[in-house]
Scaffold this active site. Structure first.
Site, PDB file in Angstrom:
ATOM      1  N   GLU A 271      -8.750   6.813  -8.776  1.00 55.27           N
ATOM      2  CA  GLU A 271      -9.272   5.921  -7.736  1.00 55.27           C
ATOM      3  C   GLU A 271     -10.130   6.649  -6.707  1.00 55.27           C
ATOM      4  O   GLU A 271      -9.737   6.809  -5.535  1.00 55.27           O
ATOM      5  CB  GLU A 271      -8.125   5.174  -7.044  1.00 55.27           C
ATOM      6  CG  GLU A 271      -7.486   4.121  -7.929  1.00 55.27           C
ATOM      7  CD  GLU A 271      -6.587   3.157  -7.163  1.00 55.27           C
ATOM      8  OE1 GLU A 271      -6.179   3.476  -6.038  1.00 55.27           O
ATOM      9  OE2 GLU A 271      -6.294   2.078  -7.711  1.00 55.27           O
TER      10      GLU A 271
ATOM     11  N   GLU B 168      -4.207  -0.074 -14.287  1.00 56.79           N
ATOM     12  CA  GLU B 168      -2.947  -0.306 -13.574  1.00 56.79           C
ATOM     13  C   GLU B 168      -2.826  -1.803 -13.332  1.00 56.79           C
ATOM     14  O   GLU B 168      -3.709  -2.411 -12.728  1.00 56.79           O
ATOM     15  CB  GLU B 168      -2.933   0.429 -12.221  1.00 56.79           C
ATOM     16  CG  GLU B 168      -3.072   1.933 -12.355  1.00 56.79           C
ATOM     17  CD  GLU B 168      -3.062   2.662 -11.012  1.00 56.79           C
ATOM     18  OE1 GLU B 168      -2.705   2.029  -9.992  1.00 56.79           O
ATOM     19  OE2 GLU B 168      -3.423   3.842 -10.975  1.00 56.79           O
TER      20      GLU B 168
HETATM   21  C1  GAL Z   1      -3.081   2.552  -6.973  1.00 58.04           C
HETATM   22  C2  GAL Z   1      -2.986   4.016  -7.327  1.00 58.04           C
HETATM   23  C3  GAL Z   1      -1.630   4.370  -7.881  1.00 58.04           C
HETATM   24  C4  GAL Z   1      -0.546   3.764  -7.041  1.00 58.04           C
HETATM   25  C5  GAL Z   1      -0.744   2.281  -7.001  1.00 58.04           C
HETATM   26  C6  GAL Z   1       0.326   1.542  -6.228  1.00 58.04           C
HETATM   27  O1  GAL Z   1      -4.021   2.340  -5.970  1.00 58.04           O
HETATM   28  O2  GAL Z   1      -3.964   4.377  -8.259  1.00 58.04           O
HETATM   29  O3  GAL Z   1      -1.492   5.768  -7.905  1.00 58.04           O
HETATM   30  O4  GAL Z   1      -0.595   4.297  -5.766  1.00 58.04           O
HETATM   31  O5  GAL Z   1      -1.970   2.001  -6.390  1.00 58.04           O
HETATM   32  O6  GAL Z   1       0.080   0.154  -6.234  1.00 58.04           O
END
Ligand code: GAL
Length: 646
Positions: A142, A313
């Site tokens: 990110e 994610e």
């Molecule tokens: C994203 C990040 C992850 C984790 C996640 C939590 O922004 O890439 O490492 O922090 O959020 O929702």
């Protein structure tokens, strides 16, 4: 479409790994992303590598038939590195150091850190580049998260001066381009130029915009350095980065040109809570997410890298980072997964496998609870995996409508908003949402994309549009809408000599002679709509296609081009797009607020984001009688129905 999961073997006892891998495979997961924050375990001390645990973790996953997406760990430089190189730390806009103790503390411009990032990338790629289980690489994690794309460090200042010298012939040219005669801001050399922060009042917008362009180029270069190393040492593997939601601090189209796949991290409930949505929407969609949040990004990132995109994610339950963190409605993890499939994702990977009982994200759910029992997400993933297998492939969507998205446009609006509520991203999202409510499938594309195949093109705004782009749009066979502030600035951030909309006047003879921003509640009514936030005063001999009640024109058309000289509400957008669709011979399917459709090949997917059941028969002819591959004509909250068009 594959299912995946983000996994942190370094967080768990080694004797749990095999069972984790077995359960993943049983759940229908086939890809596991690992390693993005593991630098301190890979290289505990400078030059001393501990590969053993990572070898065993990858082998354990591979033994269970799981493919690995391995990440470079550069988002979390370890303490020893920061101590050895303290000036690699980023500074925020207030000049404060972004200290060690969380993540993303590095400055993109620090050349010493660039070398370190290249070194660790090369080490990992050397060790695992040919491993048969490693099928893809994620660069860093990110870029820009926690507001880190722009750093106001000494390293950034040095590199910014070099960038300026490359982009402006000499200092006099720069002084003229920026208009530095204003307030005696003239420089005698590039060496005199500082960063556009900590000034008494606002810095020169041309200075700010050049710094934003520079910062974006630094992210592109940082990423490219890793990509080149990975390509050389691990040929044949896909390279991806996980972009964020509603994030515009660098040009994602430019970064994506170096990747094979654009990835993004989908947290619909967190985004709804964190961003601009009205309280009524935050409440109505608290457990489902606004119906267009995930779809907007699916379509945006699909347009970033030639159609190949992954959800890196996926929110599995309550997150920890928004102002409020409600639980998704049961069924939403399944819905989000099938929605990504409908938009053409090759992978949906859940964040994370198991909730961590320690550290900053201990309140963030995983598929499993900290004690290894299944959380709600795990149960839904198991079910949806079977459904995906049954649906096999979703197929490509037809592409009737293109929405042109410009990161540079967002920077121009942000640099000089002129009104607190005047935000490009919100305008683009509102137009996207209005199009989806008319039932359209949308491609979100870069300003230089080939638009020739589309039936309708929507350009929310292109403030720095050039004559060639205007000619290209005018030459299209389809209707094109250009939104407010298009053509309002030159490339140097000045008002065009011929007044806005600048080069657009060659095809649309009108001039914007004054603009005004409007505080909440100060609105201008028209027939069935209101204009708020932003209004342009237009001089033209063209008749207005749509006017305010006071007689002032706000929409003007000539040939295939239409200009919208105000901030529209949903009713005005629906009217505009319905007219344009009729011109284009496109059928519209007006949908209720909570229902969205997405076509994929000969499949149609329907999703209910609202709190009440929806009877598809009321909205879609023939819905009651047809056979469904999934669901039926009664669509419950969080429900998904799928049917074929034949
Ligand atoms: C994203 C990040 C992850 C984790 C996640 C939590 O922004 O890439 O490492 O922090 O959020 O929702």
């Amino acid at each position: 479409m594959h299912l995946g999961v983000c996994y942190y073997p370094e967080h768990w006892p080694e004797d749990w790994w095999a069972d984790d891998a077995r359960r993943m495979a049983e759940m229908g997961i086939s890809r596991v992303r690992i390693g993005e924050f593991a630098w301190s375990r890979i290289e505990p001390e400078p030059g001393r590598f501990d590969w053993g645990w990572l070898d065993r973790a990858i082998d354990t996953l591979a033994r269970h038939g799981l493919d690995v997406i391995l990440c470079t760990p550069t988002a979390t430089p370890p303490k020893w590195l920061v101590d050895a190189m303290p000036d690699m730390i980023a500074l925020d806009v207030a000049g404060q150091p972004r200290r060690f103790g969380s993540r993303r503390h590095y400055c993109f411009s620090h050349r010493g850190y660039r070398r370190e990032a290249a070194r660790i990338t090369a080490e990992i790629a050397e060790r695992y580049g040919a491993h048969p289980a490693v099928i893809a690489w994620q660069t860093d994690n990110e870029y820009g998260c926690h507001d880190t794309a722009l750093s106001y460090s000494a390293a950034a200042a040095t590199e910014f001066r070099h960038w300026l010298a490359r982009h402006h012939t000499d200092i006099d040219t720069l002084n003229r381009a920026w208009g530095n005669v204003f307030w005696s801001m003239e420089y005698r050399s590039f060496a005199e130029i500082g960063l556009p922060n900590l000034t008494v009042t606002e810095p020169n917008p041309a200075h700010v915009l050049d710094f934003q362009r520079f910062a974006s180029d630094e992210v592109v270069a940082f990423n490219r350095a890793q990509v080149e190393i990975l390509r050389a040492r691990s040929p044949g593997r896909d390279i991806v980065h996980n972009f964020m939601g509603f994030f515009t601090q660098f040009d994602h189209h430019a970064v994506s040109r170096d990747l094979d796949v654009a990835g993004w991290d989908s947290y619909p409930l967190g985004f709804l809570e964190q961003f601009w949505f009205p309280v009524a929407d935050k409440l109505r969609y608290a457990r489902t997410g606004h119906p267009d949040i995930a779809a907007f990004h699916h379509d945006l990132y699909r347009g970033c890298s030639n159609g190949r995109w992954w959800v890196m994610e996926q929110q599995p339950g309550p997150v920890n980072w928004a102002g409020f963190n409600p639980a998704p409605l049961p069924g939403m993890v399944r819905l989000w997964t099938l929605e990504a499939m409908a938009h053409g994702a090759e992978l949906v990977s859940y964040f994370r496998w198991r909730q961590a009982p320690f550290g900053q994200e201990q309140m963030h759910t995983g598929l499993l609870r900290p004690n290894c029992s299944d959380d709600v997400g795990a149960q839904e993933v198991g079910g949806v995996a079977a459904e995906i297998a049954r649906l096999a492939t979703a197929g490509a969507a037809p592409q009737p409508v293109a929405l042109v998205f410009s990161y540079a446009a967002d920077w121009v609006f942000g640099t000089q908003p002129q009104g607190r509520s005047v935000r490009y991203l919100e305008l683009a999202f509102a137009m996207y949402s209005a199009l989806r409510q008319l039932g359209f499938d949308i491609d979100i594309v870069a300003p230089d994309a080939d638009l020739s195949g589309y039936a309708l093109v929507v350009v929310p705004s292109l403030p720095m549009i050039d004559a060639a782009t205007v000619d290209r749009l005018a030459a299209l066979a389809c209707p094109v809408l250009l939104g407010p502030r298009t053509g309002s600035k030159t490339a140097d951030f000045a008002i065009p000599a011929i007044l806005p909309p600048g080069p657009l006047q060659a095809h649309l003879p009108l001039r914007i002679v004054r603009v005004e921003s409007l505080r909440d509640g100060l609105v201008h009514p028209g027939d069935g709509f209101v204009v708020s936030r932003w209004l342009e005063h237009v001089e033209t001999a063209l008749p207005a296609e749509i006017s305010l009640d006071d007689g002032r024109g706000i929409v003007f058309a000539k040939g295939n081009l239409r200009y919208l000289a105000a901030w529209p509400d949903a009713a005005l957008l629906a009217r505009l797009f319905t007219t344009m669709a009729a011109d284009a011979g496109l059928a519209v399917t007006p949908l209720p607020a909570d229902l969205r459709l997405r076509r994929a090949g000969d499949r149609v997917f329907a999703f209910n984001f609202g709190p009440d059941p929806i009877d598809l028969g009321l909205w879609l002819p023939g819905a009651a009688a047809r056979d469904y591959l999934l669901g039926g004509a009664d669509l419950p909250p969080a429900g998904v129905s799928v049917w074929t068009t034949q």
